[in-house]
Write an enzyme that holds these catalytic residues in place. Structure first.
Site, PDB file in Angstrom:
ATOM      1  N   GLY C 148      -7.890 -24.330  31.847  1.00 41.55           N
ATOM      2  CA  GLY C 148      -9.261 -24.985  32.844  1.00 41.55           C
ATOM      3  C   GLY C 148      -9.968 -23.962  33.481  1.00 41.55           C
ATOM      4  N   CYS C 149     -10.970 -24.625  34.070  1.00 43.77           N
ATOM      5  CA  CYS C 149     -11.043 -24.107  34.833  1.00 43.77           C
ATOM      6  C   CYS C 149     -10.667 -23.701  36.200  1.00 43.77           C
ATOM      7  CB  CYS C 149     -12.920 -23.580  34.351  1.00 43.77           C
ATOM      8  SG  CYS C 149     -13.749 -25.614  34.044  1.00 43.77           S
ATOM      9  N   ASN C 150     -10.909 -25.116  36.517  1.00 41.01           N
ATOM     10  CA  ASN C 150     -10.458 -25.009  37.528  1.00 41.01           C
ATOM     11  C   ASN C 150      -9.232 -25.110  38.307  1.00 41.01           C
ATOM     12  OD1 ASN C 150     -13.044 -27.066  38.887  1.00 41.01           O
ATOM     13  ND2 ASN C 150     -12.922 -29.111  37.217  1.00 41.01           N
ATOM     14  N   THR C 153      -8.961 -21.816  38.759  1.00 45.55           N
ATOM     15  CA  THR C 153      -9.401 -21.000  39.566  1.00 45.55           C
ATOM     16  C   THR C 153      -8.175 -21.472  41.183  1.00 45.55           C
ATOM     17  OG1 THR C 153     -10.943 -21.321  38.841  1.00 45.55           O
ATOM     18  CG2 THR C 153     -11.174 -21.564  41.441  1.00 45.55           C
TER      19      THR C 153
END
Lengths: 342, 342, 342, 342
Positions: C148-150, C153
């Site tokens: 997932g992009c979150n 991060t």
């Protein structure tokens, strides 16, 4: 003594804008809010920015007792609006914000909108709602047809010039820059933030935008002969505001003087000093129109600018201004809020 | 009978916002507009969005006859404000929007702002201007110190909780998202559209932002012992709006109930249903505050949100609300406009 | 000798981003573009920004001859992806960008996504695709699950700290600020420009966002005991970029040193000087991650920031980086373009 | 074998854009970065988005050893650029991005820029840098004058039509929509995010913009007689992109065919299908130009659109394209990156 109004189509942007404006009106009370698909919901859930207001629960049109309503705003999609209005009480005062009653000639309507009109009787009695130019007709009208937001902007930039005969009627170019809320709350890819922000493009190329029906009707009527402008709208990454950049042939000083004279008494129209460019920043959220005129280096050519907020003066603000006339209220009631900047 | 007010610092954003708000106030008239560097200019040239208003020509402070002024708004930069106010008539009612009179302890002022205070007498009589919590003091005050916009947002999210003792005072994190107008009309590279739009970052890292002076003062006062929150502000590419995301330890349901009780009678504070996130979209251009509370999946932890418009409720709206109290006007006069959405 | 790749889901943002990146790759050729609903169309019509490229016509998955494909990128929606991948050749190298193969425990998958997994065999062999931490497994993997992009991060901001034992594992708060393209090309009201621009709000309150499944899995695995972070995402009016603001308990100098050591050799991760805030402006359109660390005034507490572009490093750039490893290419091939600023 | 280049004015947007592009060029190495006021600083501190690159420390021009430089890019403000270039070695290849060498006639230069030219010798040898139309002259030039970004856009939309004689030369209107980065990193109030976002306006009214000097020079040269277009630029709230909407009199089908023929072999110019509107969204961050043509409903009138990225194709990309020709490199080297969307 307050007037009771209903708003049909309360879950769209123009409906919400009407509520925003009326919340500051001293003599209008919102008695009914129609929204077919969201009937039963509270406005606080549909538009949380209105949650501080005491508003009726959203309902279907069938649930509204129109005998208690002094005036009805119809903020419905076109085609739907004519069907609904055909069935409303024939003595009910109506301000329609859709495109359905703007064109007087049913053939023109069918040409631009692609379907036969379904409420010809009502169409026959409708008054075109550009307040500053139809004030007396609107005051005594039963049904007023709100103008297109682009159509309003272009007319503020051109009507006095056509009336005064100070520009060449065969050489009018309208380059329009339009905010995205003019497209309504429609779920389309090109209206997504990710697709729209940080760029822009023209649409409705080749003078095919439906608001041309209004330009043709109104400009030809004023001129007493056919007038066909060129009109290219552009979609810009902002939420509110239309800027019309109009290229005309005529003397710029005469043009400026014509505007100054035509709009001298208008409470919502500001003619800027000669050579000044209006900005949509300066009218956001308000009912004001800013007009600018500049001479081109090519002699005999001028550029005329008009800026307004499409949701306010271009739609719901105009609608309330018209309702004020129809209800015997002060024309500016609820509409004198200053623009929001920054 | 109208009250006459002066606005010093009329060429900045908070000055313009005051004019926007007062233009809708039934009983306040703007008698003087001070702007040292732009003295002699018309507001229409400084802020074209206000050109529809009849306003006094900008002037220097020296040119203002304060004997005719009932209340003076000072929307000047900090440091300047204390110097100006020290020289204003000592019986003039003043609402100061700068940081100069927010901290009661001169040592704290010097610690956060880096200079000794130049108007200690006035500082001593100043009342902290967070209306909902200092209403009676403000009503009888001569000089009211407007709060920081971040400071206001954080206090709306935390004061009732600290008062009620429902959260752990040593574990409070304030993650703040701030609109750019909070930085004023300053010409700095990072405030340019090209540098700010389409991205974001934190600033004042490590709890070094000056508004912490206000948090420390107020939270410690309520708690009766030192309270030091962690506070990280972020600069976001929008013009108006602050969102405080507050991480606390306590029971979320108790927290929500505490807010509901504390703000039940407040005209400008809306406590959203439990589990609902407020949005800055829904308060833009208005004096409203939206509060939200959610429980975390980790038991005993909660997230509290507060959203407001930094220029309105966070600054000029708060100032007018305070002025209303000081002038004996209805507290909400001129401030009930609905937010602008979209 | 070029590798032939297929991209399934070519009409979405991550599909288009893959094409953008691969267009600069020296040794990868796009042989097939799958897009069920737009089969038969040219990419120039779906994404005009790619019209300068010679690309295959969009087709259905059934039309692709996978025997000619060296690696397949699946940029499909979750649930769809597992169904498609279950039916692809069992020796085909696959980089999946969906959520379907990120969680190793089928029960966790079902808990977060609400349905039983439909491709358990493939799930069993999938390698978690956070390149910097699973490099050797990815190099020899057949199926890699993009993160997932979150989740990416947050892990860049926390994994080295958990590994090194320099922070309190029970007191981790992730306040995430997310660009709208992370939501894909979905037609939802809150993603419209008119609703999103000029404001922001939290969503998935109370640590309910699905990417928490990844945090739980990975952080607990590293720590050797359950770790449950608090995580609140916020939707911001920008198109690309995620900023994680992470509140932790630990010594900030140790934390900074831990990052410096952990990421010293990483080509895409930049650890900023101590006390510096990264900005999403500075990674837009690139595969870079910027990490920042600051000490709080409260002793023993630190703030950690990580910024990346959700579509590049958070999704399609990561996918290409993994494909490079799987294909024996240089890991950075096609990925060293500088960020776009302004 | 790499060419060594210097960039003067490395702390501005066009300087940074050159570095971004050159970082992907196979055969160009940046040997010196000049920035007078920031001499001694690292680029990572001036433009953090470039921190992953190994770049020389910023220095003053005096510190640069030009004997080691194969080509020098001057990204300096106008007036400054001519003074600097007058003092550079007379055999140094130079691509100038300022306005200083665009106009061949010193009187025209003085008319538009208000000062006498200070480097007449160099002005005499400068070649106008619109690559697609001056390719052979540029290949053998020592000093190439980059075009204005608006000037480039307008010329892509009009040059082939004037050459082919398919439009009325006395009736050309250029309505230009311009991104804010075209104004550079200047600290002006109207370029602040708070003032620019969410609105737009025209500027340089009445065809007074300096880029008209270029239009006059070039269009008159092609036509063999004076051509004076009307040109109104508008400032829009986006960072990159120019859209020219050009109103001409001529047959739209002929016009489209003229473009198709003229640009058939051009690697960077895409002529869209007849009736299609280009969007600045689709060229952002790239060196591509999209051209569109539509017929108006008024017979004999057409609208021509050209869209490009002002910082890339309108400035630094053009500069690199020219440098490639001057250095014997492939014209497209370092320039084939796809646009960034969304």
């Amino acid at each position: 003594m307050a007037h009771n109004v209903a708003i049909l189509g309360a879950s769209g942007y123009t409906g919400a804008e009407l509520i925003r404006l009326i919340s500051q009106h001293p003599n209008i009370e919102i008695t009914a809010l129609g929204a077919e698909r969201k009937a039963g919901m509270q406005m606080a859930d549909v538009f949380p920015h209105l949650r501080h207001l005491s508003l009726p629960t959203l309902c279907t049109i069938d649930e509204i007792d129109f005998s208690q309503i002094d005036l009805c705003f119809c903020a419905l999609p076109h085609k739907t609006s004519q069907q609904v209005i055909a069935n409303l009480p024939s003595d009910l005062k109506i301000v329609d914000l859709s495109a359905d009653f703007r064109l007087r000639d049913p053939a023109e309507y069918e040409k631009w909108y692609g379907n036969a009109h379904a409420a010809l009787a009502q169409q026959g009695e409708a008054v075109y709602g550009l307040t500053e130019f139809y004030r007396s007709e609107i005051t005594s009208a039963r049904l007023v047809a709100g103008t297109g937001c682009n159509a309003a902007t272009g007319q503020f930039a051109l009507r006095p010039l056509i009336s005064a005969g100070v520009i060449d009627l065969d050489e009018i170019i309208l380059d329009m820059k339009c905010a995205v809320s003019g497209a309504g709350r429609a779920l389309k890819e090109n209206l997504l933030h990710a697709e729209l922000s940080e760029g822009y493009n023209a649409y409705a190329l080749g003078s095919t935008h439906r608001h041309l029906g209004e330009f043709d009707q109104e400009f030809s009527l004023i001129a007493g002969r056919p007038v066909k402008v060129q009109f290219t709208p552009h979609l810009l990454p902002v939420n509110r505001g239309i800027l019309a950049t109009t290229y005309v042939k005529g003397d710029a000083v005469d043009i400026h003087a014509t505007f100054a004279a035509a709009y001298r008494e208008e409470p919502f129209i500001e003619v800027l000093p000669f050579g000044t460019a209006p900005s949509t920043h300066d009218v956001r959220g308000s009912n004001f129109v800013h007009i600018g005129v500049a001479a081109d280096r090519v002699a005999g050519r001028a550029t005329v600018f008009a800026a307004l907020d499409n949701l306010t003066k271009g739609s719901s603000g105009q609608a309330l201004q018209n309702a004020n006339l129809m209800l015997g209220e002060d024309e500016t009631a609820g509409l004198m809020m200053a623009p929001l900047f920054p």
